[in-house]
Structure formats: structure tokens, C-alpha cells
Motif scaffolding. Structure first.
Motif, PDB file in Angstrom:
ATOM      1  N   PRO A  59       0.826  -1.202   0.000  1.00  0.00           N
ATOM      2  CA  PRO A  59       0.000   0.000   0.000  1.00  0.00           C
ATOM      3  C   PRO A  59       0.866   1.261   0.000  1.00  0.00           C
ATOM      4  O   PRO A  59       1.954   1.274   0.587  1.00  0.00           O
ATOM      5  CB  PRO A  59      -0.807  -0.101   1.292  1.00  0.00           C
ATOM      6  CG  PRO A  59      -0.753  -1.540   1.684  1.00  0.00           C
ATOM      7  CD  PRO A  59       0.561  -2.065   1.162  1.00  0.00           C
ATOM      8  N   LEU A  74       0.596   6.531   3.443  1.00  0.00           N
ATOM      9  CA  LEU A  74      -0.279   7.700   3.483  1.00  0.00           C
ATOM     10  C   LEU A  74       0.077   8.575   4.667  1.00  0.00           C
ATOM     11  O   LEU A  74       0.317   8.075   5.769  1.00  0.00           O
ATOM     12  CB  LEU A  74      -1.741   7.260   3.623  1.00  0.00           C
ATOM     13  CG  LEU A  74      -2.374   6.561   2.436  1.00  0.00           C
ATOM     14  CD1 LEU A  74      -3.792   6.118   2.782  1.00  0.00           C
ATOM     15  CD2 LEU A  74      -2.408   7.497   1.221  1.00  0.00           C
ATOM     16  N   ALA A  75       0.106   9.880   4.437  1.00  0.00           N
ATOM     17  CA  ALA A  75       0.280  10.806   5.554  1.00  0.00           C
ATOM     18  C   ALA A  75      -0.789  10.526   6.602  1.00  0.00           C
ATOM     19  O   ALA A  75      -0.560  10.664   7.806  1.00  0.00           O
ATOM     20  CB  ALA A  75       0.196  12.246   5.063  1.00  0.00           C
ATOM     21  N   ALA A  76      -1.972  10.066   6.129  1.00  0.00           N
ATOM     22  CA  ALA A  76      -3.063   9.722   7.050  1.00  0.00           C
ATOM     23  C   ALA A  76      -2.646   8.634   8.027  1.00  0.00           C
ATOM     24  O   ALA A  76      -3.190   8.528   9.115  1.00  0.00           O
ATOM     25  CB  ALA A  76      -4.282   9.261   6.262  1.00  0.00           C
ATOM     26  N   HIS A  77      -1.720   7.785   7.620  1.00  0.00           N
ATOM     27  CA  HIS A  77      -1.264   6.698   8.486  1.00  0.00           C
ATOM     28  C   HIS A  77       0.137   6.964   9.029  1.00  0.00           C
ATOM     29  O   HIS A  77       0.860   6.040   9.373  1.00  0.00           O
ATOM     30  CB  HIS A  77      -1.320   5.361   7.724  1.00  0.00           C
ATOM     31  CG  HIS A  77      -2.710   4.949   7.366  1.00  0.00           C
ATOM     32  ND1 HIS A  77      -2.998   3.989   6.436  1.00  0.00           N
ATOM     33  CD2 HIS A  77      -3.916   5.387   7.819  1.00  0.00           C
ATOM     34  CE1 HIS A  77      -4.325   3.846   6.339  1.00  0.00           C
ATOM     35  NE2 HIS A  77      -4.889   4.683   7.158  1.00  0.00           N
ATOM     36  N   TYR A 103       5.835  16.209   4.288  1.00  0.00           N
ATOM     37  CA  TYR A 103       4.961  16.924   5.212  1.00  0.00           C
ATOM     38  C   TYR A 103       5.738  17.555   6.361  1.00  0.00           C
ATOM     39  O   TYR A 103       5.232  18.446   7.025  1.00  0.00           O
ATOM     40  CB  TYR A 103       3.878  15.985   5.757  1.00  0.00           C
ATOM     41  CG  TYR A 103       2.744  15.786   4.783  1.00  0.00           C
ATOM     42  CD1 TYR A 103       1.660  16.662   4.778  1.00  0.00           C
ATOM     43  CD2 TYR A 103       2.756  14.749   3.856  1.00  0.00           C
ATOM     44  CE1 TYR A 103       0.614  16.502   3.883  1.00  0.00           C
ATOM     45  CE2 TYR A 103       1.716  14.577   2.961  1.00  0.00           C
ATOM     46  CZ  TYR A 103       0.655  15.457   2.981  1.00  0.00           C
ATOM     47  OH  TYR A 103      -0.375  15.303   2.097  1.00  0.00           O
TER      48      TYR A 103
END
Lengths: 160, 160, 160, 160
Positions: C57, C60-63, C133
């Protein structure tokens, strides 16, 4: 002789209310607002309610808060369709406050418009739990929040 | 000694199940699937259930049918967060069939994944009403549908 | 004499494709899939593409990833409506890879169904930027990713 | 010496503007507004624009109109993230009006807030086609609409 209010309508006063404009993609191919969207309308009222009561935005885990409230349960009753072009009113109030959780009631209302007469669109009640994301456990509802809610609603909310 | 099943978990068999892949915008800034999305997952299971039971897609008012079913009430209990990257399983069954309405139960499950262990994510129950969009009135649940549901579920569903 | 392919159709091979089932609330009161939903379909193909290419995968910055890709620009052309009840195919490929950004092409296709004949529903192209980020700055596309994309697509993708 | 405006910012006047409150599920697990949501914000501005220009809501095929406008193409450039808690401003204007189609420009702006300084969040341009749903063919942009748009914008919009 007056007809007694239907308890399923969640009668009684709501001090907090806000408007929500129906967005076009809130609707589905049935031509009216999709059922799932009402949980979004209610969420907007919940967040607005606590901002009104506490005088500041609710600390969100999304914005780094370690303590926040979690939606544990929600029950919705759909009474009448809502349409694109309508600006709905969502009412919210706290019901009872327990040790680590509290209940809320919501009503979604549509004004008279070219889409229909003034009507009750949906009602809902929900249970929220105060939660510590660090310890991953429920925590007591903060006394400051209980006091602010009771002052806002003008009545005793805590159980016992 | 076996622990009796918790009735809040809606235990017992579910013959119908389907998978639903979490889409990235199903999540919100909390990092997990937004509460309103679960009504969408349940709607997908409801539509899939009746397609499986009847052997054809449910006639939708959206596609010109004058008789269809309306979601009258839904109650959701949120048990555990779900995450982007997970493929959930949604189970559905019909509970009881009345004259013009019937109930359904739903369970949303997450498999073990890098996001967590296998777990119950949410449970829900709902009331649907059969409705004639021309006369704007509830209508009896069609006998053909009752028979198909009872054959699919392998038990009597109609109230007396 | 063969008709040359229309460049607006983004002709040529797509190795990556995935199916996406239209959900009922993807539609709006027009009766077909809402235009904004196509950015969601394309996002699903983008995430699936890099999972196929990299064998894991996308971080992700989300993770918690500090480096990820940002959607900088997207252009969609809507060719034909899509309907609830259809399972669409979304194709994706990388176009050109620059120093800190790369382009992608997407095609959304509907199969023949009771809702219409097989057809091109939408095409899109997009620009993504590799981003850190922590430093809040674009960063070079990782060599590992360029190599993996060129191997997957079977052709040179980097500019110059 | 003044810096000339960047044409990618779609500079110049916008007479029409409306506010849009970010809803919590407009965000995704990245913590900011999901890219697809911007097409919804722009759609709200498009519908609002024509209501302002024509002095009445746009006739929608969803509400039985046989002639309406179709979104044929949209291009979005994402400039800065937007967050829950922000009320955005969306600006819209008509660019050029052709025989059966016209272009629009959009700008999405965030005010200074606790989430960031005032900033340009996204810009977009789009092509709409006037369409007759009965004959399934493009139709000329109605003269009444051209006149109303030119009066509203205070300049000539039609090609030649």
C-alpha cells in the motif's frame, strides 16, 4: 381539547437550532436527501451545540485532542423527504448525562417551500461516550461540561 | 461454561453477507470511517439482500417503480472503528414481517488486518415500509416477497 | 480505412484496471452518478495503481507517513452518465515523471447493462507532486518508485 | 514595481460569491477537505450563480425540466488544504458563451482562521453544455440566459 404531543416527535423545547442548506449531492436517484446524509446533518448540530454551550469549538481528536466524545449509538426516524433547494433547521439538546456518557435528541425540520409544506423531516436520539484516546477508555463527563450544559438548557441534566 | 451471546451483538445466523471496500473519502479527519457512512454500507447490504432473495434487482422508485420500500427507522450501534485499507463484511437478514412493514438486522465486521484484529464494527436494525408512490400510502408487503424471504431465511418471518 | 483514435479519449494501453461498484448515494437527484464522485473513483484507482506497482500500500500521511503524494491538478471530461446498478471499470497509468511531480491518465468505463450499452463514462488526467509533510516542500520522485513504474508500464516514463 | 497577477490564479473580478461551511465528513483521514469535495463546492456555486443571475432557481432535470445544463469538463488546481472549522468563500463567473456551451471560472478561498492564514484553496474552470433531455442533444444557449449573464457580469460574454 388539545391533542397530547406524540412522544415519537421528541416534543418539548430545543434551545439550540441551526440551519443546514441541502447540497445537491446530499440527494440520491430517489430525488430526495439520502438517508445517510441525516447522520451528517445531526453531526453538524452536535458539533455546533457544544460550541454554543462551551463558548469554543469542541476539542477534536482530529485536531490533536486526547479526550473527546465518541458516538456510541444513534437512532433515526425518517418522517418526510427533504429536497435540494431547501434549507433545513436542525435542533439539538442534551437529554440526560450519566457518569461517562450522555444522550442527545435531534429534530430536522423543513420550512414551507415550493417543495412542500413546513414539516418534520426526521428525529433522532443518540448516545455519546466521553473517551480518552491515550488510555483507550471511557472517562467521566467533565464537570465543566455538565455545568455548561445545565446552564444552557436551564435544567438539571445529570442522573440522580 | 459458555458465555451466553450478548443480544446487543445481534447473534444468530446471517445467510446473506457481502463485502464492502472502504473508500478513502468514507473516512474523516478522525482517521477512521465516518459514522454516516455506515448507513451507506447498510443500504448496500439491503439492496443486495433483496436482489439475492428475489433473484432480481429491487424495483426502485428511482428507476420508475411506483411501489418500493422506504426506510422508516434505523438504529446503529458503533462498536469499533474501521479504516481505509480494510474490506468489511456486511451481514443482513429480515427479522419479522408485519402487514405493511418489516424489520432487518445488520452486522458490519472487519477482518484481521494491519489496522487491527478481527472485530465487530457496528450493528444496526431498521424498519422498512412498503409504499405506493402513486397513492402516497403504505401497502401490504407483497406475498411473493414474504414467500421468497421465508424460503431464503429458512424460517417463518411473518407475524401471525 | 480505420478512424484514428480521438486523443481526447486517452487511447492506448492501460495495464492497470480495477472495478468499482456504484453505490446508491453516489447518485444524485438527476438519477445518475454525481460529477464529484468521479474524483473518488479516480482516487481509488490511483491508490490501487501504486499498490499494484510497488507491491505494497502507498504510505499515506493519514497513516503517519511523512512523505506522500499530493494531488495538484485534475481535469475530468464527462462523456456519458453512469447509473446505480452498474459496476464500472477504472483504468489508470502514469504518463510522464518529472523531478518532483508526475502525471496520470484515467478512463472510467461502463459495461453493457440494462442501463445502457458499453461506453466510455469519463476520462481524466492529473498531476501529483511528491511532498514532505515535515519540511512542507516538494521532494524528488523516489528512484525506487520511478523504476517500479517503468517496469510496470514497460516503457520509459521519466522526462529527458 | 507590481508583480503581474499569475494567470493560474484566475485573477480579475468575480461579482458572484457565496460562503460554504466545511462539513466534518467533507474531510478525510488526511485531516483536510478531500479533493472530490471541491467539485461539490463548485457545483453549489454554479447553481447559486444562475439563481442570482436569472432571479430564480435553475430548472433542474431532477425536478422535471427537459432542458438543463450538463457539466462537460472540469479542471481543478489544488493550492492549499482546507479544514473542518473553516467557512470558505467560493467565487464564480461565466467566461465565454458559445453556441451550445459556455465556460465558468471558480475560486475557493479560506479566510484567516486558527487553521491558517487567508489563502487561495483551489481554482477551477469548467465547460457546461445546454442539453435537451428529450431529444438527447445539445441545444443553443437561450438568448434570455446570455442577456442575463452579460447584464450580471457587465461585459460581453458571447463569442463573436
Amino acid at each position: 381539547m388539545a391533542v397530547p404531543p406524540d412522544p415519537r416527535d421528541l416534543p418539548g423545547p430545543f434551545r439550540y437550532r441551526r440551519t443546514i442548506e441541502v447540497r445537491f449531492p446530499d440527494t440520491d436517484a430517489m430525488g430526495h436527501v439520502n438517508n445517510a446524509t441525516f447522520l451528517t446533518y445531526i453531526e453538524a448540530a452536535r458539533l455546533g451545540y457544544f460550541e454554543a454551550v462551551m463558548g469554543r469549538p469542541l476539542p477534536l481528536a482530529a485536531h490533536g485532542a486526547s479526550e473527546s466524545m465518541i458516538l456510541a449509538e444513534a437512532r433515526l426516524t425518517f418522517r418526510s423527504p427533504a429536497y435540494y433547494g431547501e434549507t433545513l433547521t436542525v435542533e439539538a439538546r442534551v437529554g440526560r448525562i450519566g457518569r461517562t456518557s450522555f444522550t442527545q435528541d435531534y429534530r430536522v425540520l423543513a420550512p414551507a417551500s415550493r417543495y412542500g409544506r413546513a414539516r418534520l423531516v426526521a428525529v433522532a436520539d443518540a448516545v455519546q461516550v466521553m473517551y480518552d484516546y491515550t488510555s483507550e477508555r471511557p472517562i467521566p463527563v467533565p464537570e465543566e461540561m455538565i455545568v455548561a450544559c445545565e446552564r444552557y438548557e436551564g435544567r438539571r441534566l445529570r442522573d440522580l
